[in-house]
Design a protein around this motif. Structure first.
Motif, PDB file in Angstrom:
ATOM      1  N   ASN A  81       0.681  -1.138  -0.088  1.00 34.93           N
ATOM      2  CA  ASN A  81      -0.114   0.142  -0.004  1.00 34.93           C
ATOM      3  C   ASN A  81       0.733   1.189   0.032  1.00 34.93           C
ATOM      4  O   ASN A  81       0.415   2.387  -0.604  1.00 34.93           O
ATOM      5  N   LYS A  82       2.023   1.269   0.687  1.00 36.10           N
ATOM      6  CA  LYS A  82       2.894   2.463   0.623  1.00 36.10           C
ATOM      7  C   LYS A  82       3.332   2.601  -0.951  1.00 36.10           C
ATOM      8  O   LYS A  82       3.472   3.664  -1.224  1.00 36.10           O
ATOM      9  N   LEU A  83       3.762   1.570  -1.782  1.00 39.42           N
ATOM     10  CA  LEU A  83       4.100   1.529  -2.969  1.00 39.42           C
ATOM     11  C   LEU A  83       3.014   1.907  -3.899  1.00 39.42           C
ATOM     12  O   LEU A  83       3.305   3.004  -4.592  1.00 39.42           O
ATOM     13  N   TYR A  84       1.766   1.504  -3.509  1.00 38.45           N
ATOM     14  CA  TYR A  84       0.538   2.165  -4.533  1.00 38.45           C
ATOM     15  C   TYR A  84       0.280   3.543  -4.170  1.00 38.45           C
ATOM     16  O   TYR A  84      -0.410   4.480  -5.074  1.00 38.45           O
ATOM     17  N   SER A  85       0.628   4.203  -2.834  1.00 38.41           N
ATOM     18  CA  SER A  85      -0.123   5.387  -2.737  1.00 38.41           C
ATOM     19  C   SER A  85       0.657   6.539  -3.504  1.00 38.41           C
ATOM     20  O   SER A  85       0.452   7.502  -3.436  1.00 38.41           O
ATOM     21  N   LYS A  86       2.046   6.014  -3.749  1.00 43.10           N
ATOM     22  CA  LYS A  86       2.767   6.837  -4.737  1.00 43.10           C
ATOM     23  C   LYS A  86       1.811   7.160  -6.061  1.00 43.10           C
ATOM     24  O   LYS A  86       2.083   8.165  -6.852  1.00 43.10           O
ATOM     25  N   ALA A  87       1.096   6.300  -6.411  1.00 38.23           N
ATOM     26  CA  ALA A  87       0.578   6.319  -7.947  1.00 38.23           C
ATOM     27  C   ALA A  87      -0.950   6.361  -7.976  1.00 38.23           C
ATOM     28  O   ALA A  87      -1.429   6.703  -8.761  1.00 38.23           O
ATOM     29  N   THR A  88      -1.852   6.087  -6.794  1.00 36.86           N
ATOM     30  CA  THR A  88      -3.146   6.153  -6.719  1.00 36.86           C
ATOM     31  C   THR A  88      -3.616   6.076  -5.224  1.00 36.86           C
ATOM     32  O   THR A  88      -2.826   5.914  -4.101  1.00 36.86           O
ATOM     33  N   SER A  89      -4.804   6.385  -5.236  1.00 39.47           N
ATOM     34  CA  SER A  89      -5.168   6.407  -3.565  1.00 39.47           C
ATOM     35  C   SER A  89      -5.981   5.167  -3.261  1.00 39.47           C
ATOM     36  O   SER A  89      -6.730   5.029  -2.120  1.00 39.47           O
ATOM     37  N   LEU A  90      -5.975   4.191  -4.160  1.00 39.02           N
ATOM     38  CA  LEU A  90      -6.477   2.848  -3.827  1.00 39.02           C
ATOM     39  C   LEU A  90      -5.739   2.141  -2.730  1.00 39.02           C
ATOM     40  O   LEU A  90      -4.433   2.028  -2.762  1.00 39.02           O
ATOM     41  N   GLN A  91      -6.398   1.422  -1.774  1.00 34.44           N
ATOM     42  CA  GLN A  91      -5.978   0.522  -0.884  1.00 34.44           C
ATOM     43  C   GLN A  91      -6.109  -0.784  -1.097  1.00 34.44           C
ATOM     44  O   GLN A  91      -7.280  -1.349  -1.402  1.00 34.44           O
ATOM     45  N   ILE A  92      -4.853  -1.421  -1.336  1.00 30.34           N
ATOM     46  CA  ILE A  92      -5.058  -2.760  -1.698  1.00 30.34           C
ATOM     47  C   ILE A  92      -5.223  -3.919  -0.452  1.00 30.34           C
ATOM     48  O   ILE A  92      -4.549  -3.697   0.302  1.00 30.34           O
ATOM     49  N   CYS A  93      -6.431  -4.608  -0.879  1.00 32.31           N
ATOM     50  CA  CYS A  93      -6.672  -5.700   0.351  1.00 32.31           C
ATOM     51  C   CYS A  93      -5.905  -7.124   0.052  1.00 32.31           C
ATOM     52  O   CYS A  93      -5.727  -7.747   0.915  1.00 32.31           O
ATOM     53  N   GLY A  94      -5.489  -7.293  -1.216  1.00 31.45           N
ATOM     54  CA  GLY A  94      -5.056  -8.670  -1.485  1.00 31.45           C
ATOM     55  C   GLY A  94      -4.707  -8.811  -2.955  1.00 31.45           C
ATOM     56  O   GLY A  94      -4.627  -7.685  -3.906  1.00 31.45           O
ATOM     57  N   LEU A  95      -4.022  -9.869  -3.318  1.00 32.28           N
ATOM     58  CA  LEU A  95      -3.680 -10.267  -4.549  1.00 32.28           C
ATOM     59  C   LEU A  95      -4.335 -11.556  -4.970  1.00 32.28           C
ATOM     60  O   LEU A  95      -4.230 -12.579  -4.302  1.00 32.28           O
ATOM     61  N   LEU A  96      -4.909 -11.439  -6.191  1.00 30.80           N
ATOM     62  CA  LEU A  96      -5.575 -12.759  -6.630  1.00 30.80           C
ATOM     63  C   LEU A  96      -4.904 -13.512  -6.957  1.00 30.80           C
ATOM     64  O   LEU A  96      -4.183 -12.994  -8.294  1.00 30.80           O
ATOM     65  N   GLY A  97      -4.239 -14.630  -6.755  1.00 31.14           N
ATOM     66  CA  GLY A  97      -3.391 -15.521  -7.280  1.00 31.14           C
ATOM     67  C   GLY A  97      -3.659 -16.671  -8.035  1.00 31.14           C
ATOM     68  O   GLY A  97      -4.927 -16.695  -8.497  1.00 31.14           O
ATOM     69  N   GLY A  98      -2.838 -17.388  -8.654  1.00 31.28           N
ATOM     70  CA  GLY A  98      -3.146 -18.703  -9.683  1.00 31.28           C
ATOM     71  C   GLY A  98      -4.239 -19.682  -9.082  1.00 31.28           C
ATOM     72  O   GLY A  98      -4.987 -19.978  -9.910  1.00 31.28           O
ATOM     73  N   ASP A  99      -4.389 -19.861  -7.827  1.00 30.43           N
ATOM     74  CA  ASP A  99      -5.484 -20.570  -7.271  1.00 30.43           C
ATOM     75  C   ASP A  99      -6.931 -19.973  -7.539  1.00 30.43           C
ATOM     76  O   ASP A  99      -7.965 -20.931  -8.179  1.00 30.43           O
ATOM     77  N   PHE A 100      -7.079 -18.817  -7.497  1.00 34.90           N
ATOM     78  CA  PHE A 100      -8.177 -18.291  -7.579  1.00 34.90           C
ATOM     79  C   PHE A 100      -8.432 -17.931  -9.387  1.00 34.90           C
ATOM     80  O   PHE A 100      -9.536 -18.603  -9.852  1.00 34.90           O
ATOM     81  N   LEU A 101      -7.473 -17.689  -9.919  1.00 38.09           N
ATOM     82  CA  LEU A 101      -7.689 -17.605 -11.256  1.00 38.09           C
ATOM     83  C   LEU A 101      -7.740 -18.894 -12.120  1.00 38.09           C
ATOM     84  O   LEU A 101      -8.651 -18.982 -13.000  1.00 38.09           O
ATOM     85  N   MET A 102      -7.132 -20.059 -11.560  1.00 35.93           N
ATOM     86  CA  MET A 102      -7.611 -21.427 -12.206  1.00 35.93           C
ATOM     87  C   MET A 102      -8.946 -21.597 -11.899  1.00 35.93           C
ATOM     88  O   MET A 102      -9.610 -22.463 -12.784  1.00 35.93           O
ATOM     89  N   MET A 103      -9.419 -21.610 -10.650  1.00 32.19           N
ATOM     90  CA  MET A 103     -10.598 -21.988 -10.194  1.00 32.19           C
ATOM     91  C   MET A 103     -11.873 -21.310 -11.065  1.00 32.19           C
ATOM     92  O   MET A 103     -12.814 -22.122 -11.494  1.00 32.19           O
TER      93      MET A 103
END
Length: 143
Positions: free
Chosen positions: A103-125
């Protein structure tokens, strides 16, 4: 059934693009996810304790590998129900990590608060298809 989910393209640095998808949790709070095709497991911010239930049987810590050389210790949890567009997601198993640095990284480019990363398990399912031109992710449900 195919469900089209709108994607937001965020440029963190020149030619450094990340895909973001918006979710809504059952308490009506909004969460933003990075679509991470390189992550094998879906990750969720452990600081958002009201959105998950810890896995009782997973007293063992899970070792995950990031891009760094050292393994990252994490625990497992199940998310409370949330939706991505018209897709309702229940019982999603996730690895919990502190995403403060993301979120510190993202705060430099956007106001979005990241809650997670959708990984391969979700994308495959959900047999995810990402269409960069249309900025949508198509997910396939069994219904």
């Amino acid at each position: 059934m195919k469900i089209k989910i709108p994607l937001q393209l965020v440029e963190l640095e020149d030619d450094n693009f990340h895909l973001i998808v918006k979710s809504v949790f059952e308490d009506e709070t909004t969460g933003f996810w990075v679509v991470d095709t390189g992550a094998s497991k879906t990750v969720f911010d452990k600081n958002l304790e009201n959105q998950y239930d810890s896995e009782e049987e997973s007293s063992d810590q899970l070792h995950t590998a990031g891009i760094g050389e050292k393994p990252i210790e994490t625990t497992l949890a199940r998310l409370k129900p949330f939706s991505l567009g018209k897709l309702n997601v229940e019982n999603q198993k996730v690895a919990l990590l502190d995403l403060t640095h993301i979120n510190k990284l993202y705060s430099k480019a956007t106001s979005l608060q990241i809650c997670g990363l959708l990984g391969g398990d979700f994308l495959m399912m959900f047999q995810a298809i990402i269409d960069y031109r249309k900025k949508i992710m198509i997910l396939q449900t069994k219904k």
